[in-house]
Each structure stands twice: as structure tokens, then as C-alpha cells.
Motif scaffolding. Structure first.
Motif, PDB file in Angstrom:
ATOM      1  N   ARG A 151       8.273   5.832  -8.976  1.00 40.83           N
ATOM      2  CA  ARG A 151       8.985   6.743  -8.090  1.00 40.83           C
ATOM      3  C   ARG A 151       8.119   7.140  -6.891  1.00 40.83           C
ATOM      4  N   VAL A 152       6.868   7.457  -7.145  1.00 37.51           N
ATOM      5  CA  VAL A 152       5.983   7.898  -6.074  1.00 37.51           C
ATOM      6  C   VAL A 152       5.767   6.774  -5.074  1.00 37.51           C
ATOM      7  N   HIS A 153       5.598   5.553  -5.564  1.00 33.55           N
ATOM      8  CA  HIS A 153       5.348   4.442  -4.647  1.00 33.55           C
ATOM      9  C   HIS A 153       6.579   4.060  -3.846  1.00 33.55           C
ATOM     10  N   GLN A 154       7.746   4.444  -4.309  1.00 33.48           N
ATOM     11  CA  GLN A 154       8.949   4.102  -3.576  1.00 33.48           C
ATOM     12  C   GLN A 154       9.263   5.096  -2.470  1.00 33.48           C
ATOM     13  N   ARG A 155       8.493   6.189  -2.380  1.00 36.54           N
ATOM     14  CA  ARG A 155       8.724   7.126  -1.285  1.00 36.54           C
ATOM     15  C   ARG A 155       8.390   6.425   0.027  1.00 36.54           C
ATOM     16  N   SER A 156       9.348   6.416   0.936  1.00 32.78           N
ATOM     17  CA  SER A 156       9.197   5.635   2.155  1.00 32.78           C
ATOM     18  C   SER A 156       8.251   6.264   3.162  1.00 32.78           C
ATOM     19  N   ALA A 157       7.876   7.526   2.977  1.00 35.27           N
ATOM     20  CA  ALA A 157       7.151   8.226   4.027  1.00 35.27           C
ATOM     21  C   ALA A 157       5.648   8.264   3.826  1.00 35.27           C
ATOM     22  N   ALA A 158       5.148   7.890   2.664  1.00 33.02           N
ATOM     23  CA  ALA A 158       3.742   8.143   2.368  1.00 33.02           C
ATOM     24  C   ALA A 158       2.957   6.857   2.152  1.00 33.02           C
ATOM     25  N   MET A 159       1.765   6.817   2.753  1.00 31.81           N
ATOM     26  CA  MET A 159       0.807   5.772   2.423  1.00 31.81           C
ATOM     27  C   MET A 159       0.185   6.122   1.079  1.00 31.81           C
ATOM     28  N   SER A 160      -0.018   5.125   0.221  1.00 35.71           N
ATOM     29  CA  SER A 160      -0.669   5.366  -1.058  1.00 35.71           C
ATOM     30  C   SER A 160      -1.686   4.268  -1.328  1.00 35.71           C
TER      31      SER A 160
END
Length: 707
Positions: A73-82
Motif C-alpha cells: 500500500r505504501v509503495h503504491q502511493r503516487s506522491a512519495a519517493m521511497s
């Protein structure tokens, strides 16, 4: 078919692996591509394949990250570099996953600064019409313009419309003829089951042998080994080991963009991709570091990825949590960063980019808190961060994204990356009095997190305006304000208008009041006339015989100036005016400074009523970059916005820069409209040009300004 959970994992990441202290065993790789390219799925597959996570969501040494669903879920957030570190063959690979939407190009550029190489991710169905879509091409340009070594990863091999050859041809149109596959697909019953290395001499099919020949020829042409070229021209067999070494060398110099086909769902190509990253991409010490300066602006010696060298790191991302506080993600370019260490924090964006950066220069000494290695949504404690690595630092209260961390004894400043220029204004106001008290701090945290966002407090319109890249960026900014405990309402953006007299006129100001005791008495006659645009204000005393005592002449000027600021028609400032004081009367007891200020204001209002006032609106000079095919449509749209076209310039082989001057009132939503008209890739810049009269039919609809 390979198991997606990665039963072939070559190495399982432990906390010790994540904290390796040898820069030559680190690779920092950013994934760049469109939102539908499969970057996040690829990162997840590589994390599973290498054992960095399991389905239970744990690192091998037992450190709990989160359950796997949360990881996804966190990696699918379109706004954040991870950042997700994996270990392959004893080498730590920091996989930097970036958003694919244009609104978050700032995150992509931050990821490119943190990386030493890039994977340009393109889905296998991206060229069904023979060419790449503009969103894919724009993200590819971001990677190329950063001048880092890159490889092309073609994902989604299992898509019904997958066509590897078509995608390679389309990518070659964008990057040039040094885009060549390193592998051929192995299929069984029309399903991709594996890869065959084209540098091996075991290619069976005629098509594979032809691809092998093209690849060898390209490698030999780029090789710096003259003996290799001589052997090839003489028909001698070129050894696979020499070819592999030359591929790696060409990749490190950015001369060759190998193509690796990968299927995250089946695991095909994952090992081959990891092998290529380790062997072909540069270690931190082999990739040039950013330019480095002293806080005074003098050029400093270049950096090397030496753990024993002077400490220099850059903040590549910032998050603020109401409970944890500010967390700074950093890339260490030199030295070693340790917990509880004294640091110098330098932010000098405007020194490099001017006031347009929106971030004031700042310097502060701080002490670091705990260190950690990012792992998607979670983190792993770190005893130190060495040169070449990426990690997180807590408790830096003044550090912003783009700032430099160094030692107080030897402070340094790294030139920040260029942030995208936000062109969409969004006016916000606190929803309640309680929110108003918290808004200023929340806006400061927002600006510290995102260099692509600019906060403007307009003294004239009394609005707080967030300048963002698009609607998605605006929604994210509002969401982050709410996460900081502030509720805001969005209002219409007010464009600062002006008023100007239409001709010369005379005004008589009489301010006389008697209410017992000292009264108020002042009379003045003022002649006014408009000046050319931008001329400002002129005032002269033309009184003969002392009708207005000398001490009250300045009072009349103050009154005229005050009325100009308040406006005389709709409450907008009156500009470009010459005023001459020609006559007046005073009382020996009741005249005062305030009385003559009031009389001067009355005289200007009367003069304006007799001659009329025109409303002025600001114009910006805009430069719009679009595809050649959309030039006509763009020019027509600018004309429809009452713009005047100034000309065009060709940019590259297929894009055009259209120049025009356009009223600011027509540009409030232009960033959104241009994005829609150009399929998400049109961009523009603007700068203030001048004021011009607004058409009367539009001026008649402008409401009176409230203060």
C-alpha cells in the motif's frame, strides 16, 4: 515458471547487510517511468526475490517492517519517493522508487540526485501504436537530462499486448541507437519462461543470432579497446568476458542503454536485472558528486565517496510527523554520519536560483538524533551512515529538502537540484480561529518537505497562496496540512488589479467640522493627470502666496497617497499619477495634519469622479512548451485568453516553445487546462510583464475589493 515469492533468492538481507560500510559495495539506483509502468511492482518483486522481505513482512533477522499488504500500500502511493534496500551477491542496492505522475516530478528529481544510475521502466504494451506516449517520454527525459548511467527495463511481459521489439524500437527513437536488448525471450506455449543472454554464443534461433551480432558490433564500436576492434574487424571471435566488461564500461559512461525484459508477476528477468545493476552500474565513488561550495559561495574541493573524508550529505526528502517530529532522508556524499553528532545545516537555494526558489537561505547548527535505513514505510536502525549510502536522520528541526549537512568546523553547501516551477495558484484560508493559529507553522513544514511547492503571503490581496504543479499536487498539499492538524478552505485567487485616471482633472477637497473645542479645517485644490505606465507618483507644490501653510503641504501629499492606495473606483490601488497642489485655505486654530490629509484624499476622489477611471490588469510573458502537433491549438487557446503571440522557437526535434503575453486573470487555471490539452506533458513558464487596461465589459463585472 518462477515463483513470485523468490525461492531463487541469492541472498537474504540482514541488518548487518543494510549497514555495510564499504561504498564500493553500494549501488544507488532510481526507477523512473510513467505511472502505469510497473515500477512499484518491480521493487516489490525484487524485495521478495532477494529475501529483503517475506510474505510475513519481516527482514531475515526478525526486524518487523509491517505486513506485506501495508508494504504494498505504501509503495503504491503516487506522491512519495521511497527507498527499499536489497542485497544481491554481497552488494547493497538502494532501490529508489519514484512517482510517475508529472505533478510529482520534484520527487523524481530528488531521486535522481540520490542515485548514481537509473532504471528507465517502460511497460511492454507502451508502444502499441509504434511510439511511446508523451507521459513515458517525459519521464524518460527526466532520467536522461540528469546525466546518470541508465538501463531500460521493459516490464509487464505477461500483458496481452506486450511487444518487446516494438517497445525497444520506440525507446531507441527517444534515446538513440545505443538502446539494444541484452537478452532474448525464452517462451513455452506462448508464455515467457526465461531469458537467454545475447552475449553468450549459444543463441539458437536465427533472430537471436542476428540480435547477438548487432549487440556485439555496438559494443565493439563503443569500446576503448583498440585491440578488441582490430580482432573484430579481422573476423576473430570476441570473447564473452571481454564483451561483458565493455558493456559495463559503456554503461558507466552513459554510452550504452541495455534493455532488460522483466516480469514481476512470474519472476522472469529479476536475477538478470540484479546482476546487471551490480556489474554495470557505478559504485558511489565512480559517479561524480554534485558541485560543492562554502556557505559564502566559494567553490570547494570536489567530493569523493570516502567514509574518512569530510562529512557532506544532502537532504533528499523530508517528512513531518506530529508524534515523531521531522525526519530527514539523506544521501551521504562524503564522510560518515553518526548519531548525536554536531552538524551544520545549510540551505542556499535562492543563492543558486534567485528569489524564485521560494525558500529563504538559512544556516544553523544542530545535533543529530537516531539514524536509520529507510525500508519503504518502515526503517531499520543504523549505527552510522557511510559515504555513498542513503539513510534517515531524526530531530533536525531546521533541515529542509535540498539542504546540505556538514560539520560546523568545515561547512559546505551542495548545489540543489532544479525543482519544477509551480504554476498553479491555490488560495487557502484557515477554517477556524484555532486553525489560523496553527496555519503558519504547518505551511513552514509543508515548504520544508517539498521544494516544488511555494508558499506566498500576498501583502496586497491578503491571501495565502500555495503555488503547486497541478491538481494532484494541490490535493496532496491540502492533505498534508490536515495531517498537521490544520483545516483549510480553498478560495478564489485574487489577481492584483490597478486603477488609473483616464485624463487630467481638478479636485476640490474641503474638510471642515465643528464639534465644540478645536474643530477641523482644511481646504485644498489639486490638479491631477495620468502618467505613462510604470512612471509611479509625482507631487508638486504650486501654491502661491502661502494659502496652504508649508507645514501642511506634506499632509496633502500624504492624503493623496493614502487615497491612491485605497483606490477611487473599486478599491484597487491608483497608479501612475501626477498631482499638483495649486491652492487652499487654512485656519489658524482648527487646521491640522490630519485635516489636510483628509482634504487631499477628498480632492483626489472628486477629480477621479469627474474624469473617470480605467481598471488595469497585470500581464505575464509566458513561454509554453508543447509537441509540434499541438502548436496551432496552443496558439489559438492563448489568443482566446486575450493573449498576444510573440513568436515561436524550435526545441529539439519535435517540440516548440510558444511565446506570448497573457492577462494574469486568464492564467489562474492555465496549468490545469494546458495539462489536459497536451495529455499531461505541456509545460509553461511565466514572468510579470506589465499592466494594461482591462476591457470595459470585463471591468464592469469585477466586484468592489473588500479589505
Amino acid at each position: 515458471m518462477a515463483d513470485r515469492t523468490g525461492q531463487r533468492a541469492t541472498h537474504r538481507a540482514t541488518q548487518h547487510d543494510l549497514c555495510m560500510a564499504e561504498p564500493d559495495r553500494i549501488r544507488n539506483v532510481v526507477l523512473v517511468g510513467p505511472p502505469t509502468g510497473g515500477k512499484t511492482s518491480l521493487v516489490e518483486a525484487l524485495a521478495l526475490h532477494t529475501g529483503a522481505v517475506t510474505r510475513a513482512g519481516r527482514v531475515e533477522d526478525g526486524t518487523t517492517l509491517s505486513d506485506f499488504e501495508e508494504f504494498e500500500r505504501v509503495h503504491q502511493r503516487s506522491a512519495a519517493m521511497s527507498v527499499v534496500p536489497v542485497v544481491h551477491g554481497g552488494t547493497k542496492i538502494n532501490l529508489i522508487d519514484t512517482p510517475g505522475y508529472v505533478d510529482f516530478a520534484g520527487e523524481v528529481r530528488a531521486g535522481l540526485r540520490a542515485a548514481d544510475a537509473a532504471l528507465l521502466v517502460v511497460p511492454a504494451n507502451a508502444a502499441t501504436d509504434g511510439s511511446l506516449d508523451e507521459a513515458t517520454r517525459q519521464m524518460m527525459r527526466e532520467g536522461v537530462e540528469a546525466a546518470v548511467p541508465s538501463a531500460v527495463v521493459v516490464t509487464k511481459l505477461d500483458h496481452a499486448r506486450a511487444d518487446l521489439d516494438l517497445v525497444v524500437a520506440a525507446v531507441s527513437e527517444e534515446l538513440g541507437d545505443r538502446v539494444l536488448p541484452l537478452f532474448a525471450l525464452t517462451t513455452e506455449h506462448a508464455e515467457v519462461t526465461g531469458l537467454t543472454h545475447l552475449l553468450a554464443h549459444e543463441a539458437a534461433s536465427e533472430e537471436a543470432r542476428a540480435a547477438h551480432a548487432r549487440l556485439v558490433e555496438a559494443i565493439v564500436e563503443e569500446a576503448e579497446d583498440e585491440q578488441l576492434m582490430d580482432d573484430y574487424l579481422e573476423g576473430a571471435e570476441v570473447g564473452e568476458e571481454a564483451l561483458v566488461a565493455d558493456v559495463a564500461e559503456a554503461m558507466r559512461h552513459g554510452l550504452f542503454h541495455p534493455v532488460v525484459p522483466v516480469c514481476a508477476a512470474t519472476g522472469v528477468g529479476l536475477t538478470e536485472l540484479l546482476d546487471l545493476v551490480v556489474a554495470g552500474f557505478p559504485a558511489p565513488a565512480s559517479h561524480p558528486s554534485p558541485e560543492v561550495f562554502t556557505p559564502a559561495g566559494k567553490t570547494a574541493p570536489p567530493l569523493t565517496a570516502d567514509p574518512s573524508g569530510p562529512l557532506v550529505a544532502q537532504v533528499i526528502g523530508t517528512t513531518s510527523d506530529p508524534y515523531v517530529g521531522r525526519l530527514s532522508m539523506v544521501r551521504v556524499f562524503s564522510g560518515t554520519l553518526r548519531p548525536d553528532q554536531n552538524l551544520h545545516v545549510s540551505g542556499h537555494a535562492s543563492s543558486f536560483f534567485g528569489d524564485a526558489s521560494g525558500h529563504e537561505d538559512h544556516d544553523a547548527d544542530e545535533r543529530t538524533g537516531a539514524l536509520s535505513h529507510p525500508f519503504g514505510a518502515a526503517s531499520v536502525p543504523a549505527p552510522e551512515l557511510v559515504a555513498g549510502d542513503i539513510g534517515c536522520v531524526s530531530r533536525l528541526t531546521t533541515a529542509e529538502t535540498g539542504d546540505t549537512l556538514s560539520t560546523p568546523e568545515e561547512p559546505r553547501v551542495l548545489k540543489p537540484w532544479t525543482a519544477p516551477d509551480p504554476q498553479l495558484p491555490v488560495a487557502v484560508e484557515a477554517a477556524t480561529r484555532s486553525d489560523e493559529d496553527k496555519l503558519s507553522g504547518a505551511l513552514a513544514r509543508l515548504a520544508a518537505e517539498d521544494p516544488s511547492l511555494r508558499v506566498e503571503r500576498n501583502a496586497e490581496t491578503h491571501q495565502v497562496v500555495l503555488w503547486v504543479l497541478g491538481e494532484a499536487h494541490a490535493e496532496l498539499a491540502l492533505e498534508r496540512l490536515r495531517s498537521h492538524g490544520v483545516e483549510v478552505a480553498v478560495s478564489d485567487v485574487v489577481v492584483p488589479l490597478r486603477e488609473r485616471l483616464t485624463g487630467a482633472a481638478k479636485g476640490h477637497g474641503r474638510h471642515v467640522k465643528q464639534s465644540g473645542g478645536h474643530g477641523q479645517y482644511a481646504v485644498c485644490d489639486v490638479e491631477v493627470e495620468p502618467l505613462p505606465g510604470g512612471a509611479g507618483f509625482e507631487f508638486a507644490d504650486r501654491v502661491v502666496g502661502g494659502a496652504v501653510p508649508r507645514q501642511f503641504v506634506a499632509s496633502v501629499e500624504k492624503g493623496v497617497r493614502a487615497q491612491m492606495e485605497l483606490g477611487v473606483r473599486l478599491g484597487y490601488p491608483l497608479v501612475d499619477l501626477r498631482a499638483n497642489l495649486t491652492d487652499g485655505k487654512a485656519h489658524s486654530v482648527d487646521s491640522s495634519d490630519m485635516a489636510f490629509q483628509a482634504a487631499g484624499a477628498l480632492a483626489l476622489r472628486e477629480a477621479a469622479e469627474s474624469v473617470g477611471v480605467v481598471l488595469l490588469e497585470p500581464y505575464d510573458k509566458v513561454s509554453v512548451l508543447v509537441q509540434d502537433a499541438l502548436v496551432g491549438e496552443t496558439m489559438s487557446d492563448l489568443s482566446a485568453r486575450r493573449g498576444r503571440l510573440l513568436g515561436t522557437d524550435q526545441v529539439g526535434s519535435d517540440r516548440t516553445l510558444v511565446h506570448a503575453v497573457v492577462p494574469q486573470t486568464e492564467l489562474v487555471r492555465y496549468a490545469v487546462d494546458l495539462r489536459a490539452a497536451t495529455h499531461g506533458v505541456g509545460t509553461f513558464t511565466r514572468e510579470f510583464a506589465h499592466y494594461e487596461p482591462m476591457p470595459e465589459e470585463l471591468a464592469a463585472k469585477v466586484p468592489r475589493r473588500t479589505r
